[in-house]
Design a protein around this motif. Structure first.
Motif, PDB file in Angstrom:
ATOM      1  N   UNK A   1       0.847  -1.207   0.000  1.00 25.88           N
ATOM      2  CA  UNK A   1       0.000   0.000   0.000  1.00 25.88           C
ATOM      3  C   UNK A   1       0.878   1.251   0.000  1.00 25.88           C
ATOM      4  N   UNK A   2       1.899   1.253   0.826  1.00 26.79           N
ATOM      5  CA  UNK A   2       2.806   2.413   0.890  1.00 26.79           C
ATOM      6  C   UNK A   2       3.514   2.640  -0.435  1.00 26.79           C
ATOM      7  N   UNK A   3       3.982   1.560  -1.065  1.00 26.61           N
ATOM      8  CA  UNK A   3       4.708   1.678  -2.324  1.00 26.61           C
ATOM      9  C   UNK A   3       3.827   2.257  -3.419  1.00 26.61           C
TER      10      UNK A   3
ATOM     11  N   UNK B   1      -0.598   8.579   2.505  1.00 28.03           N
ATOM     12  CA  UNK B   1      -1.797   7.738   2.538  1.00 28.03           C
ATOM     13  C   UNK B   1      -1.599   6.587   3.532  1.00 28.03           C
ATOM     14  N   UNK B   2      -0.358   6.081   3.610  1.00 32.22           N
ATOM     15  CA  UNK B   2      -0.072   5.033   4.581  1.00 32.22           C
ATOM     16  C   UNK B   2      -0.287   5.518   6.011  1.00 32.22           C
ATOM     17  N   UNK B   3       0.147   6.754   6.287  1.00 28.54           N
ATOM     18  CA  UNK B   3      -0.066   7.339   7.614  1.00 28.54           C
ATOM     19  C   UNK B   3      -1.552   7.465   7.921  1.00 28.54           C
ATOM     20  N   UNK B   4      -2.324   7.808   6.898  1.00 26.95           N
ATOM     21  CA  UNK B   4      -3.772   7.930   7.096  1.00 26.95           C
ATOM     22  C   UNK B   4      -4.373   6.589   7.519  1.00 26.95           C
ATOM     23  N   UNK B   5      -3.921   5.489   6.912  1.00 27.07           N
ATOM     24  CA  UNK B   5      -4.437   4.152   7.262  1.00 27.07           C
ATOM     25  C   UNK B   5      -4.088   3.814   8.712  1.00 27.07           C
ATOM     26  N   UNK B   6      -2.859   4.146   9.119  1.00 27.58           N
ATOM     27  CA  UNK B   6      -2.443   3.881  10.505  1.00 27.58           C
ATOM     28  C   UNK B   6      -3.318   4.661  11.484  1.00 27.58           C
ATOM     29  N   UNK B   7      -3.585   5.944  11.164  1.00 21.43           N
ATOM     30  CA  UNK B   7      -4.420   6.752  12.065  1.00 21.43           C
ATOM     31  C   UNK B   7      -5.840   6.199  12.145  1.00 21.43           C
TER      32      UNK B   7
ATOM     33  N   UNK C   1     -13.627   0.880   3.453  1.00 19.26           N
ATOM     34  CA  UNK C   1     -13.417   0.614   2.014  1.00 19.26           C
ATOM     35  C   UNK C   1     -12.268   1.445   1.444  1.00 19.26           C
ATOM     36  N   UNK C   2     -11.134   1.403   2.136  1.00 17.96           N
ATOM     37  CA  UNK C   2      -9.959   2.141   1.662  1.00 17.96           C
ATOM     38  C   UNK C   2      -9.348   1.344   0.502  1.00 17.96           C
TER      39      UNK C   2
ATOM     40  N   UNK D   1      -9.753  -5.901  -2.856  1.00 17.64           N
ATOM     41  CA  UNK D   1      -9.186  -4.614  -3.282  1.00 17.64           C
ATOM     42  C   UNK D   1      -9.282  -3.512  -2.252  1.00 17.64           C
ATOM     43  N   UNK D   2      -9.407  -3.870  -0.960  1.00 13.80           N
ATOM     44  CA  UNK D   2      -9.482  -2.858   0.091  1.00 13.80           C
ATOM     45  C   UNK D   2      -8.493  -3.206   1.211  1.00 13.80           C
ATOM     46  N   UNK D   3      -8.295  -2.262   2.121  1.00 13.18           N
ATOM     47  CA  UNK D   3      -7.413  -2.487   3.268  1.00 13.18           C
ATOM     48  C   UNK D   3      -8.125  -3.368   4.287  1.00 13.18           C
ATOM     49  N   UNK D   4      -7.427  -4.413   4.772  1.00 14.80           N
ATOM     50  CA  UNK D   4      -7.976  -5.310   5.791  1.00 14.80           C
ATOM     51  C   UNK D   4      -6.929  -5.547   6.869  1.00 14.80           C
ATOM     52  N   UNK D   5      -7.311  -6.305   7.894  1.00  8.83           N
ATOM     53  CA  UNK D   5      -6.426  -6.583   9.025  1.00  8.83           C
ATOM     54  C   UNK D   5      -6.329  -8.074   9.279  1.00  8.83           C
ATOM     55  N   UNK D   6      -5.194  -8.471   9.851  1.00 10.69           N
ATOM     56  CA  UNK D   6      -5.051  -9.815  10.414  1.00 10.69           C
ATOM     57  C   UNK D   6      -4.862  -9.648  11.927  1.00 10.69           C
ATOM     58  N   UNK D   7      -5.662 -10.400  12.707  1.00  8.83           N
ATOM     59  CA  UNK D   7      -5.637 -10.243  14.166  1.00  8.83           C
ATOM     60  C   UNK D   7      -5.342 -11.580  14.819  1.00  8.83           C
ATOM     61  N   UNK D   8      -4.348 -11.550  15.735  1.00  8.30           N
ATOM     62  CA  UNK D   8      -4.032 -12.750  16.496  1.00  8.30           C
ATOM     63  C   UNK D   8      -4.271 -12.510  17.972  1.00  8.30           C
ATOM     64  N   UNK D   9      -5.000 -13.440  18.613  1.00  8.90           N
ATOM     65  CA  UNK D   9      -5.309 -13.324  20.040  1.00  8.90           C
ATOM     66  C   UNK D   9      -4.602 -14.451  20.779  1.00  8.90           C
ATOM     67  N   UNK D  10      -3.822 -14.100  21.786  1.00  6.84           N
ATOM     68  CA  UNK D  10      -3.196 -15.112  22.651  1.00  6.84           C
ATOM     69  C   UNK D  10      -3.724 -14.884  24.061  1.00  6.84           C
TER      70      UNK D  10
END
Length: 709
Positions: free
Chosen positions: A579-581, A587-593, A645-646, A655-664
């Motif tokens: 995404x950053x590339x 725009x990458x900073x916007x996703x983090x925020x 829907x970024x 075609x959108x930004x998603x997350x991977x979440x791990x719970x321990x």
């Protein structure tokens, strides 16, 4: 040898003419023939020349060299009974001591000078300059009312002596105090006098520089910053010809104040730092507190809590020395008064005052170490009632921005009460009158008091009793700014004599320092808290940072903090590098925020903390939160990031930004495995989520047998 003597006589005449040639030229002329001067048979001429040499060294800031010369000539002039030269030597040693901040020692030397004049009936034009120097000691201690009285006493004496230098310096010093107190009318009058004096006689750059410096201060107070800056530039140009470290230092202080008034804070900070460096280099320590306070104000305006906290700590430390020097000078004054042969009753009062001053100093050491305003008030009462007779005591703080006297506390009838706030425009309050007019007030017959700009309380509140006839109010100052008021009161008329009023003034000065320190300490605690919060916060996401995580892990898993179980949640933005590339770092900073906002929103009501763990990784620590709630929260975080829907053309997930979440999740017994193992478990969980195709959640529950083998 005679020709050398005549040559030296002319050189001394030139040096004593002050500004006909520069300080550097005078110093060079003496040093070129120093061996000859040392070998002179004419001891009077030798001493006269070396004292003048010491004065020139002092003028250019070579304080230690000047002190060595003056100390040597002090002994010789005393031994040889060169009265006028001894008087000049005492004055020079007083100036050097004052510059270093040794005020009691300076006052001692000035009094020795005056004593020589009186004892030997010297017809000299130095008396006015000595009184000017004594006034300047009070100004250095911020006791401006006393300083002004001495300056005004010295002015007609200087005119009578025909001492142009003393007149000019007295007007300048008065103007400087008026500038600090923002008394525009009086400042304009003194500036006009300096202008007339520079125009009426042909004098050197020293006088012209001081006149322009005072004019710059006046322009700044009037808001004419551009004019002030132009005048300061002109003064610094003059100083390129004439070495004058004190005026140069004042110029940089004024340049910083101009930039500060113009909200050019970076420039102001730069100029103030130069001023602080020059304070140390020129040993002009009487300006140290003023410059440190200015640096604090500038850093606060910039929002730089680290710099503000650092300079405020220096200020608080400096005040202990400030108090000691104030006490030394006050004790010295009283001793001088008691040494004078006057009426027995007056002598008894002076001795009593000296004893009380020792007690006041002990009190000052206690109250200035206290950091709580209410406790300071109670401590003052507790100490004062033991040696001073009064019926009421009042202290109030002043907020100049809101123009209100607040935190008013009163001790009367053995009871402490806190009164309501009062506007500074209230004309039935002596406290507000004192602030409006920037001056103390004493009335020994309060019920018949008549003042301009004051309405007796009975006019507005006829049913209110005013029991105190003797009332003494004085403003409390910090760096020339009124921060509050202090009052002692008695039921009886004319209840305080001259010595008691002097003692109350001294107590007031200590109270001002104590209150200033207490307020600064409170502010320092706030700033340190803000600084600590900033050091723990990630500036981009607004979440806690890795540094905060490392600190929290030490206490979060401590035995006393464990409850049932702990969950460590790791969140990773899918294909973030791609995404950053493609879209760039903004725009990458916007996703983090956006991700951080969603995380914070969903854990706000839980016993949980969120951190930015790495570039595109986040971590949540949750204690004693049910596992089903943890999973629901993670599902909602996933849902909300999808709903944004970024666009992400390099992602193979819709075609959108998603997350991977791990719970321990860890049972209580497992927590002893250590922080690294716990974080590794969360890392394994997020990798499992990625291995399952990303855009999802993986949950691993860890536990170990209760018994270890």
């Amino acid at each position: 040898m005679i020709s050398v003597d005549i040559d030296l006589e002319k050189l001394n005449d030139l040096m004593e003419a002050n500004q006909q040639i520069s300080h550097a030229e005078k110093i060079e002329a003496v040093e070129n023939r120093i061996n000859t001067i040392r070998e002179l048979d004419d001891v009077y001429l030798k001493v006269r020349t070396l004292i003048n040499y010491g004065k020139e060294l002092y003028a250019v800031g070579k304080n230690e060299a000047a002190r060595e010369i003056a100390s040597e000539m002090y002994q010789v002039s005393s031994k040889e009974s060169f009265d006028e030269l001894h008087m000049l030597c005492c004055n020079l040693l007083g100036n050097i001591s004052a510059r270093k901040g040794f005020y009691a020692m300076a006052l001692d030397y000035y009094h020795q000078s005056l004593q020589v004049i009186e004892t030997h009936a010297l017809r000299t034009h130095y008396r006015s300059m000595l009184i000017n120097n004594i006034a300047s000691l009070y100004a250095s201690l911020k006791l401006y009312d006393s300083a002004v009285k001495y300056y005004l006493d010295a002015l007609p004496l200087a005119a009578q002596e025909g001492n142009y230098e003393a007149q000019f310096l007295i007007y300048y010093n008065l103007g400087d105090i008026y500038a600090r107190q923002r008394q525009a009318e009086q400042l304009a009058e003194t500036e006009q006098m300096l202008m007339q004096m520079t125009q009426s006689t042909c004098q050197g750059t020293f006088y012209l520089g001081l006149y322009k410096l005072l004019a710059a201060k006046h322009a700044r107070i009037n808001g004419d910053i551009y004019i002030a800056q132009a005048l300061l530039a002109s003064v610094l140009t003059l100083l390129a010809v004439e070495e004058d470290p004190v005026t140069r230092l004042e110029c940089y202080i004024e340049k910083a104040l101009c930039a500060y008034a113009d909200k050019q804070y970076e420039i102001a900070l730069h100029e103030a730092k130069i001023a602080l460096t020059q304070v140390v280099e020129a040993e002009e320590f009487e300006f140290e507190r003023e410059v440190l306070q200015m640096l604090c104000d500038i850093a606060t305006a910039m929002g730089n809590t680290a710099i503000t906290a650092a300079y405020q700590k220096q200020l608080i430390t400096l005040d202990e020395t400030f108090i000691a020097r104030m006490n030394e000078m006050t004790i010295f004054q009283i001793r001088e008064k008691s040494a004078v042969k006057i009426e027995n009753r007056l002598n008894e009062n002076a001795v009593k005052l000296l004893k009380n001053m020792q007690m006041i100093y002990e009190i000052s050491q206690e109250i200035t170490k206290e950091q709580d305003y209410d406790k300071i008030f109670r401590l003052i009462i507790q100490k004062l009632v033991s040696f001073m007779d009064f019926d009421a005591l009042v202290i109030g703080l002043y907020n100049a921005e809101n123009q209100v006297v607040y935190n008013r506390m009163m001790y009367h009838r053995q009871t402490i009460t806190r009164s309501y706030d009062v506007s500074v425009h209230n004309k039935s309050s002596l406290a507000t009158w004192c602030i409006r007019h920037s001056q103390e007030i004493y009335t020994g017959f309060n019920s018949h008091l008549k003042l301009d700009d004051f309405e007796p309380l009975q006019l507005n509140f006829p049913d209110l009793e005013v029991p105190y006839e003797s009332v003494f109010y004085l403003p409390l100052y910090d760096e020339g700014t009124i921060i509050g008021v202090f009052s002692l009161q008695k039921f009886e008329r004319d209840g305080f004599n001259h010595y008691e009023l002097e003692m109350i003034r001294t107590i007031g000065a200590y109270i001002a320092i104590a209150i200033t320190n207490a307020l600064k300490t409170q502010e320092l605690k706030r700033l340190n808290g803000a600084l600590e919060a900033l050091s723990r916060r990630d500036s981009l996401s607004g979440l806690a940072n890795r540094h905060a995580l490392n600190e929290d892990l030490k206490t979060y898993f401590a035995p006393s903090m464990r409850q049932n179980h702990i969950s460590v949640i790791m969140i990773d933005i899918d294909f973030f590098k791609e995404f950053n590339d493609r879209y760039g770092h903004l725009e990458g900073d916007m996703v983090i925020r956006k991700t951080a906002e969603i995380i914070h929103r969903h854990i706000d009501d839980l016993d949980a903390r969120a951190y930015r763990y790495g570039g595109d990784e986040f971590l949540i620590l949750a204690r004693a939160v049910p596992l089903e709630i943890i999973e629901i929260v993670c599902e909602m975080i996933l849902r909300d990031i999808r709903m944004l829907s970024i666009r992400h053309d390099d992602s193979n997930i819709n075609g959108i930004v998603t997350l991977s979440i791990g719970i321990a999740s860890y049972g209580n017994a497992y927590l002893e495995a250590g922080e690294d193992v716990l974080l590794k478990g969360a890392d394994n969980a997020v990798y499992e989520a990625k291995g399952n195709g990303r855009n999802g959640i993986a949950h691993i529950v860890y536990d170990v047998p209760k018994e270890k083998h």
